[in-house]
Design a protein around this motif. Structure first.
Motif, PDB file in Angstrom:
ATOM      1  N   VAL A 160     -10.422 -76.205 -46.349  1.00 57.97           N
ATOM      2  CA  VAL A 160      -9.159 -76.611 -45.723  1.00 57.97           C
ATOM      3  C   VAL A 160      -9.270 -76.232 -44.251  1.00 57.97           C
ATOM      4  O   VAL A 160      -9.332 -75.052 -43.914  1.00 57.97           O
ATOM      5  CB  VAL A 160      -7.943 -75.895 -46.350  1.00 57.97           C
ATOM      6  N   VAL A 206      -4.362 -81.346 -40.627  1.00 56.43           N
ATOM      7  CA  VAL A 206      -4.892 -80.490 -41.670  1.00 56.43           C
ATOM      8  C   VAL A 206      -5.891 -81.342 -42.446  1.00 56.43           C
ATOM      9  O   VAL A 206      -5.589 -82.473 -42.831  1.00 56.43           O
ATOM     10  CB  VAL A 206      -3.782 -79.969 -42.603  1.00 56.43           C
ATOM     11  N   LEU A 208     -12.542 -78.776 -54.205  1.00 57.89           N
ATOM     12  CA  LEU A 208     -12.130 -78.596 -52.813  1.00 57.89           C
ATOM     13  C   LEU A 208     -13.135 -77.681 -52.114  1.00 57.89           C
ATOM     14  O   LEU A 208     -13.323 -76.534 -52.517  1.00 57.89           O
ATOM     15  CB  LEU A 208     -10.727 -77.982 -52.780  1.00 57.89           C
ATOM     16  N   LEU A 230      -8.435 -81.733 -45.667  1.00 55.75           N
ATOM     17  CA  LEU A 230      -8.843 -81.284 -47.003  1.00 55.75           C
ATOM     18  C   LEU A 230     -10.172 -81.961 -47.315  1.00 55.75           C
ATOM     19  O   LEU A 230     -10.238 -83.190 -47.448  1.00 55.75           O
ATOM     20  CB  LEU A 230      -7.795 -81.681 -48.052  1.00 55.75           C
ATOM     21  N   PRO A 286      -4.696 -86.180 -52.694  1.00 57.60           N
ATOM     22  CA  PRO A 286      -5.815 -86.011 -51.750  1.00 57.60           C
ATOM     23  C   PRO A 286      -7.151 -86.482 -52.336  1.00 57.60           C
ATOM     24  O   PRO A 286      -7.946 -87.112 -51.626  1.00 57.60           O
ATOM     25  CB  PRO A 286      -5.820 -84.495 -51.496  1.00 57.60           C
TER      26      PRO A 286
END
Lengths: 187, 187
Positions: free
Chosen positions: A97, A106, A94, A108, A73
């Motif tokens: 989410v 979804v 991160l 990220l 990712p």
């Protein structure tokens, strides 16, 4: 060559309906998609791209797009920023989410910084700019989750603990903050 | 009806090679897949399922599987646990985001608790058991990321801050802790 033609039915070894080719029996499994993106900061300002493509052409977004096969990712978020804004990123962490089940996504979303201050529009962008947070054109943002990501990034910048955010309570990405209902595409 | 037959080439409006049907020109876009799963605790013990299906039949795993269209990740993790172990879960929080780029997977692993103490093997499980953490059969775990998730859950239980874990440093899911190299499938 004939035209594509699919019928939706349950394959023999499955429990859910899938699109099956009328010509050869190929089962076109559809899976949810992973969007990777980043809120990119440089000297207190935030990088946004003005979309040159539909959906939401002309609206501003963070650099983001579909993760490709074989990518992590973080690598995908870096690639999308390179493609859309010709930037090189230092990935931070991160940020969030998000889940947009209506379109089976979804997302990220990472925090990132510019590795150097150069940027310019890629083929999918009309414009790329660094905005002071107070000057972000809130009425011209492309998607609900762009609002969420910018709000959550501001909270992170203000010292929120480094726990990834999720969808705002009750939000599923179908409505813009101004009440506008959303169509079938996002990002 | 003919047989499925695809040729890998770059479609006119794309930059990457895709599988294109020789009969009708259908482009079979392949995207990374999202695995959702959970480390499930009940009174200090951890629920594991012994796999009844390949890959890694006979090995133990946490309940996990592919997110389906229209699901949130939490709902998908709940569904997988229901299918594999006939359990109902209370979801706690996101434990980890793992990336296994070799097989183009992103895994979202949650912490969860049993809503009630009943469980039994679903069709994809040979056995379901609650293990004291010290008794987990470490040599019979199915996948590298099952090791990671159990280790990270233990760290969370011991008081680590609620920040999702990621792949252990340098690990991409290709090697088991005992050095066994991994094949082409996972979960």
């Amino acid at each position: 060559m004939t035209e594509p033609s699919f019928t939706r039915r349950v394959p023999g070894d499955d429990e859910r309906a899938r699109d099956i080719c009328d010509h050869c029996g190929f089962v076109a499994y559809e899976n949810p998609k992973i969007v990777v993106g980043s809120v990119v900061r440089h000297e207190g300002r935030i990088l946004l791209c003005r979309r040159a493509i539909e959906p939401r052409r002309g609206f501003w977004t963070i650099p983001a797009g579909y993760l490709e096969l074989g990518e992590t990712p973080e690598d995908g978020a870096r690639r999308e920023a390179a493609e859309e804004a010709n930037v090189r990123l230092h990935m931070d962490r991160l940020l969030a989410v998000y889940s947009v089940p209506r379109i089976s996504q979804v997302q990220l979303i990472y925090r990132a910084r510019l590795a150097d201050p150069s940027f310019s529009p890629g083929p999918e962008s009309l414009d790329v700019r660094l905005f002071d947070p107070a000057d972000i054109p809130r009425d011209e943002l492309a998607f609900p989750s762009v609002h969420w990501a910018l709000d959550h990034d501001a909270e992170a910048e203000a010292g929120a603990p480094p726990v990834p955010f999720a969808n705002p309570q009750g939000a599923s990405g179908s409505v813009m903050p101004n009440g506008e209902r959303f169509g079938t595409d996002e990002m």
